[in-house]
Design an enzyme around this catalytic site. Structure first.
Site, PDB file in Angstrom:
ATOM      1  N   ALA A 195       0.793  -1.220   0.000  1.00 26.29           N
ATOM      2  CA  ALA A 195       0.000   0.000   0.000  1.00 26.29           C
ATOM      3  C   ALA A 195       0.827   1.273   0.000  1.00 26.29           C
ATOM      4  CB  ALA A 195      -0.942   0.000   1.208  1.00 26.29           C
ATOM      5  N   HIS A 196       2.000   1.253   0.623  1.00 26.91           N
ATOM      6  CA  HIS A 196       2.765   2.496   0.684  1.00 26.91           C
ATOM      7  C   HIS A 196       3.331   2.908  -0.674  1.00 26.91           C
ATOM      8  CE1 HIS A 196       6.138  -0.371   1.071  1.00 26.91           C
ATOM      9  NE2 HIS A 196       6.905   0.607   0.630  1.00 26.91           N
ATOM     10  N   CYS A 320      28.267   3.218  -5.001  1.00 29.49           N
ATOM     11  CA  CYS A 320      28.999   4.307  -4.340  1.00 29.49           C
ATOM     12  C   CYS A 320      28.110   5.001  -3.318  1.00 29.49           C
ATOM     13  CB  CYS A 320      29.487   5.317  -5.366  1.00 29.49           C
ATOM     14  SG  CYS A 320      30.213   4.604  -6.834  1.00 29.49           S
TER      15      CYS A 320
END
Length: 467
Positions: A195-196, A320
């Site tokens: 859902a997020h 990096c």
């Protein structure tokens, strides 16, 4: 501050906020209880399930809510693999699946199962025929995402699902990135989402298991969520997740067109304004809101901080960064540059002016990072090709042991002009990113990547100068 990391998480949708607050008053009781408060909670849960099932394209009784998208994936894989153990213990998945799939696959393999990883092309796309060829009589499950989390490339789910159905193998689709934009087509067997990713509250996942798919939930069970998810669920969050998914879907078609135009603007202008930059992912078959590019000679962590100071929140799959010592498994599978990798994923409502300002800020941010790292500003003049010089070049070695991305490639770029055309140069490096970035540098610079060999420490990467 401009938030450009919607692929990680989307700010709470206004509809989700309203539904969440309302259901705190109405949905606090146990929906399994027959009294009035429980019945009221049950009505909310049933309505949420119907709304989510409609968005997914399945029946309500085929869908359950989980505490996260990751748990939905793990439950889907463990439940299907256990139910089909008599068929076999072979699992097939693409090389660019989400880490939740890869972690579950590693656990399956550690427990005695077998795994086949299907490669992708340079756009990050799986060939449906390659996935079909990986299926065996003992294959218990295949997994293929609907669209990639890092580069946005859409996968041939419908073709893969057809091949799996013909072979009698269930297909699990991770639809976390694509579900806000539309249902996943094809005869898939299991589907997961989170859902997020669409503006619902964190802590809610979806697991759909279509009728006819053998499934045996693992671990302790109870009577909730068809026995697939034990425990008292977060009903207010579930209601908010379903309400926001419905709201997002209502806006998706128009917003997809608008965001695709903004992303096309980024894809075109980044390549023009920032030298030595590679835009990755499929340019056409992709999510509408996401673009990823990599900048040569750039430290990804420093670039992220520079953009953050300029008011932009973006993500990275570069090695990096402080969070990882190896390149993203997605970029590695694609064989593309990982240095200075930036993922821009625009949330709904992003203004064109914010994108234009990002495009104004980015070139200077990259230039300043390159300057700090001492990256070469321009190509060096060609060296003379003579027998003496060639003999000397044959011994030319760049020792980059102990140096991290992007330094090995910067050191290579600094000395390539001293190598006669046709001669080779060896770079010694123990940074995992070099295995990906040195060949990518050769492709961008028109040089030949000869190959690698083991060295006393690290790896020796051989480059032949062509221009």
């Amino acid at each position: 501050m401009s938030y450009f990391d919607a692929a990680s998480a989307v700010p709470l949708h206004p509809v989700a906020r309203e539904a969440l607050l309302a259901s705190f008053d109405e949905g606090w009781a146990d929906p399994a209880r027959p009294y009035r408060e429980g019945r009221r909670a049950r009505l909310l849960l049933d309505a949420a399930r119907e709304a989510a099932a409609e968005a997914v394209g399945c029946r309500p009784d085929e869908l359950v809510f989980t505490p996260s998208g990751t748990q939905a994936v793990h439950s889907a894989m463990s439940g299907t693999l256990a139910a089909r153990r008599r068929v076999g213990r072979h699992l097939v998945h693409s090389a660019v699946e989400h880490s939740s799939v890869l972690h579950a696959a590693a656990a399956h393999e550690a427990a005695g199962g077998t795994v086949t990883e299907v490669g992708v092309d340079r756009t990050g796309r799986v060939a449906a025929g390659d996935l079909a060829a990986a299926l065996r009589p003992d294959t218990a499950l295949a997994a293929l995402q609907s669209a990639n989390h890092e580069v946005g490339t859409e996968q041939p789910v419908e073709e893969a699902a057809a091949a799996c159905r013909e072979a009698g193998v269930p297909l699990l689709v991770d639809a976390a990135q694509s579900l806000p934009w539309g249902p996943v087509g094809g005869a898939w067997s299991l589907l997961t989402a989170s859902a997020h990713k669409w503006g619902g509250p964190p802590g809610v996942g979806l697991l759909a298991v279509r009728k006819g798919t053998r499934f045996a939930p693992q671990g302790p069970q109870d009577e909730r969520e068809s026995g697939r998810v034990p425990g008292f669920g977060n009903l207010p969050a579930v209601v908010a997740a379903a309400a926001s998914l419905r709201a997002v879907r209502a806006e998706a078609a128009a917003e997809a067109v608008r965001l695709r135009e903004l992303v096309d603007r980024v894809r075109a202008r980044v390549a023009e304004a920032v030298p030595d930059t590679e835009v990755v992912g499929d340019p056409v078959r992709r999510l509408p809101h996401l673009v990823t590019f990599s900048c040569l000679y750039v430290d990804g962590e420093t670039l992220l901080h520079a953009l953050d100071r300029a008011g932009f929140s973006v993500s990275s799959g570069s090695s990096c960064t402080s969070s990882t010592l190896t390149p993203s498994h997605v970029l590695r599978a694609m064989g593309v540059l990982s240095e200075g990798n930036i993922r821009v994923s625009l949330p709904a409502g992003t203004a064109g002016a914010d994108v234009d300002r990002f495009l104004e800020v980015l070139p200077e941010a990259v230039r300043s990072v390159r300057e700090k790292l001492g990256a070469p500003a321009a190509a060096r003049p060609e060296a003379d090709l003579s027998p003496a010089a060639e003999d000397e070049a044959a011994e030319h070695v760049v020792d980059a042991l102990g140096k991290r991305c992007p330094v090995p490639v910067i050191e290579l770029a600094k000395v390539i002009g001293d190598v006669p055309v046709g001669a080779t140069l060896t770079v010694l490096a123990d940074d995992e990113a070099a295995r990906l970035d040195i060949p990518a540098w050769c492709g961008m610079r028109g040089q030949e990547y000869v190959g690698e060999r083991a060295a006393g420490r690290g790896t020796a990467y051989v480059v032949r100068r062509l221009v």
